[in-house]
Design a protein around this motif. Structure first.
Motif, PDB file in Angstrom:
ATOM      1  N   ASP A   1       1.809   1.732  -3.782  1.00  0.00           N
ATOM      2  CA  ASP A   1       2.908   2.457  -4.433  1.00  0.00           C
ATOM      3  C   ASP A   1       3.788   3.149  -3.386  1.00  0.00           C
ATOM      4  OD1 ASP A   1       4.581   4.045  -5.942  1.00  0.00           O
ATOM      5  OD2 ASP A   1       3.022   4.554  -7.408  1.00  0.00           O
ATOM      6  N   ASN A   2       4.998   2.649  -3.245  1.00  0.00           N
ATOM      7  CA  ASN A   2       5.899   3.200  -2.223  1.00  0.00           C
ATOM      8  C   ASN A   2       6.473   4.561  -2.601  1.00  0.00           C
ATOM      9  OD1 ASN A   2       5.590   0.988  -0.557  1.00  0.00           O
ATOM     10  ND2 ASN A   2       7.184  -0.168  -1.658  1.00  0.00           N
ATOM     11  N   GLU A   3       6.385   4.888  -3.876  1.00  0.00           N
ATOM     12  CA  GLU A   3       6.937   6.175  -4.307  1.00  0.00           C
ATOM     13  C   GLU A   3       5.984   7.344  -4.001  1.00  0.00           C
ATOM     14  OE1 GLU A   3       8.175   6.050  -8.358  1.00  0.00           O
ATOM     15  OE2 GLU A   3       9.510   4.348  -8.009  1.00  0.00           O
ATOM     16  N   LEU A   4       4.756   7.011  -3.704  1.00  0.00           N
ATOM     17  CA  LEU A   4       3.789   8.073  -3.395  1.00  0.00           C
ATOM     18  C   LEU A   4       3.742   8.318  -1.889  1.00  0.00           C
ATOM     19  CD1 LEU A   4       0.757   6.989  -5.652  1.00  0.00           C
ATOM     20  CD2 LEU A   4       2.234   8.970  -6.013  1.00  0.00           C
ATOM     21  N   GLU A   5       3.685   9.603  -1.518  1.00  0.00           N
ATOM     22  CA  GLU A   5       3.546   9.930  -0.098  1.00  0.00           C
ATOM     23  C   GLU A   5       2.084   9.762   0.313  1.00  0.00           C
ATOM     24  OE1 GLU A   5       5.340  13.626   1.115  1.00  0.00           O
ATOM     25  OE2 GLU A   5       6.851  13.446  -0.467  1.00  0.00           O
TER      26      GLU A   5
ATOM     27  N   GLN B   1      -0.349  12.251  -0.945  1.00  0.00           N
ATOM     28  CA  GLN B   1      -0.615  12.096  -2.379  1.00  0.00           C
ATOM     29  C   GLN B   1      -1.644  10.990  -2.619  1.00  0.00           C
ATOM     30  OE1 GLN B   1       3.583  11.579  -3.403  1.00  0.00           O
ATOM     31  NE2 GLN B   1       3.400  13.342  -4.788  1.00  0.00           N
ATOM     32  N   LYS B   2      -1.496   9.911  -1.847  1.00  0.00           N
ATOM     33  CA  LYS B   2      -2.463   8.811  -1.983  1.00  0.00           C
ATOM     34  C   LYS B   2      -3.867   9.282  -1.602  1.00  0.00           C
ATOM     35  CE  LYS B   2       0.954   5.235  -0.997  1.00  0.00           C
ATOM     36  NZ  LYS B   2       1.420   4.192  -0.068  1.00  0.00           N
TER      37      LYS B   2
END
Lengths: 326, 208
Positions: B78-82, B85-86
């Motif tokens: 998921d590119n939207e997660l930093e 966050q991952k």
């Protein structure tokens, strides 16, 4: 109420005499009232205390939790709750967070995670640990526990022992911590509570500080000197220094583990996983285990720690490992 | 109705005392014969639940681990997660759920809520993917056939649950539940539950 004549005297069948008859020694008068009263006492005892068969540590199947362990756990949480109310120099918000994020969730769960920014979670997780240490000191003082083995397994020696009692070498700490009163207080309070525990002269108490190879080399000069003083300090008879052969401790095993044996033989584990203050990151996840050692998750954590420590050259029999006692 | 006649007591005896004795002896007999309630309900080890019940013989655990793999892959991609966050999603939900089917996470609301939403979103995506794959899959392939999303809200607490049904009849339930514990300090408890639960769909539907 009058007694019926038939029930007035009950004679037991005889045994052990040549004639085959024996007179029942006095008192031999057993009325129905006595029987009912006796049974009522037994019944009340059973209802109030349980049937007692679960309170046999050796007889329980793996995974079961005894009534005695659960009672001990709940009473300690109540005590920590009371300590939190009187904890000095703590703002009401942190006090409330300790109650809502640690004490109350642990009432219903043997394992919890406290997550979020380190600046918010560290005061909750570490002050809770300090409160536990204080509660344990009180129980040791009053001989309410049979034995306590506390192992602090961290990369560097236990942080509170590297600072003077009631003081903090702020210059030796990361800048973010140095400027954060709430996080500074976590170290300061534990310089008192951990020393208080280690000052216990009872032979049944031991506190092992186990740290990675080269751990003292990473300390500031003031911290190293203070740690060496603490190890040599005769007023801390319960403290045992155990450098590990391992170069580092896996992050998921960094923390402290305390195994408490109650007077009834019940074994309770209080364990924390988290990073030391010098290694703190912006976001943190703390893990707490608190319950009987036969609980599956607690048993698993102890096994992993035991395996790691044995590989690193330390055998702690209380963890379940075999070998000479440290 | 003559209580004295029923209890077979004379006029000197008080029926209340006799009733108390009879009730007490009955209760004692029950306790002695069946054991006390606490003895009958020991806390069961979590591992026992993970091993699978007689009905699924561990198939649920295999499906559970497979879904956690898919969720983990989705989060990583998921590119939207930093990155942090991952890491938090892994540390707060995925890694603990690999070993246990219940996880309790506490913290400050605005700090852990985004993680919970990301976990829930990743689970729904994983279920959609597996469900879609199942539609196109060979009959012998092991995939869940369908999933159902159920939401339950009560006061300030909310619960979202997904029920995944495999073609072998295994029912997996994934629940994400928020419990507001304190409005003054913004503390919150998030419960993740992910396991085999044959009765869960019925229970959840009743709650709705």
């Amino acid at each position: 109420m009058k007694q019926k004549p038939d029930n007035k005297i009950l004679k037991e069948p005889s045994e052990g005499t040549e004639e085959g008859t024996k007179t029942v020694p006095a008192p031999s008068v057993v009325s129905r009232r006595h029987v009912v009263a006796g049974l009522s006492v037994v019944m009340a005892g059973t209802l109030l205390t349980g049937c007692g068969t679960l309170i046999q540590p050796g007889g329980m199947a793996s995974g079961e939790v005894s009534t005695a362990e659960e009672a001990w756990r709940q009473s300690l949480l109540r005590e920590i709750h009371d300590i939190a109310r009187q904890w000095p120099e703590m703002d009401d918000r942190t006090r409330q967070q300790i109650e809502d994020q640690a004490i109350n969730p642990l009432r219903d769960n043997e394992h919890i995670l406290i997550a979020g920014l380190d600046q918010y979670t560290r005061p909750v997780a570490i002050e809770f640990q300090a409160m536990f240490e204080l509660a344990l000191s009180r129980r040791l003082q009053h001989s309410l526990v049979k034995s306590v083995t506390l192992i602090i397994h961290t990369d560097r020696p236990a942080t509170p022992l590297c600072h003077p009692k009631g003081q903090v070498f702020a210059d030796a700490l990361p800048e973010a911590i140095r400027n954060d009163t709430r996080r500074l207080m976590t170290i300061l309070n534990r310089t008192v509570t951990l020393r208080s525990l280690c000052s216990m002269a009872q032979p049944e108490f031991r506190c092992i500080t186990a740290w990675s190879r080269g751990g003292t080399g990473q300390l500031a000069a003031t911290e190293r000197k203070m740690f060496e003083q603490a190890i040599a300090d005769n007023s801390l008879p319960g403290l045992i220094n155990m450098p590990l052969e391992a170069a580092s401790i896996p992050p998921e095993l960094s923390g402290a583990t305390c195994i408490v044996t109650g007077q009834g033989g019940e074994e309770i584990v209080f364990a924390l996983n988290g990073q030391q203050v010098w290694n703190s990151e912006r976001n943190a996840v703390w893990q707490y285990w608190f319950g009987g050692r036969r609980h599956e998750r607690i048993n698993r954590h102890l096994s992993r720690l035991d395996h790691f420590l044995q590989q690193a050259g330390i055998t702690v029999p209380q963890l379940g490992g075999r070998g000479p006692a440290v | 109705m003559n209580i004295r006649k029923i209890l077979q007591v004379c006029h000197h005896c008080k029926p209340g005392q006799q009733l108390f004795r009879v009730a007490g002896l009955c209760l004692l007999s029950i306790i002695l014969m069946t054991g006390c309630a606490r003895h009958q309900e020991p806390i069961q080890p979590v591992q026992q639940e993970l091993a699978g019940c007689e009905a699924c013989q561990g198939e649920a655990e295999a499906l559970r681990q497979g879904m956690l793999n898919t969720i983990s892959e989705l989060v990583s991609a998921d590119n939207e997660l930093e990155e942090w966050q991952k890491q938090q999603i892994q540390a707060q939900a995925i890694l603990p759920l690999r070993e246990d089917n219940t996880v309790v996470v506490t913290g400050i609301d605005h700090q852990i809520e985004p993680v919970a939403h990301a976990v829930a979103s990743a689970f729904e995506q994983a279920a959609e993917i597996l469900s879609r794959d199942a539609d196109n899959a060979h009959p012998d392939q092991e995939h869940p056939l369908r999933f159902e999303r159920l939401s339950v809200h009560s006061g300030e607490s909310g619960k979202v649950a997904w029920v995944v049904l495999s073609k072998e009849g295994v029912k997996l339930v994934f629940e994400v539940e928020e419990q507001k514990s304190c409005s003054r300090c913004d503390s919150v408890i998030w419960n993740y539950r992910f396991g085999c639960s044959p009765d869960a769909p019925v229970i959840l539907q009743q709650e709705q």
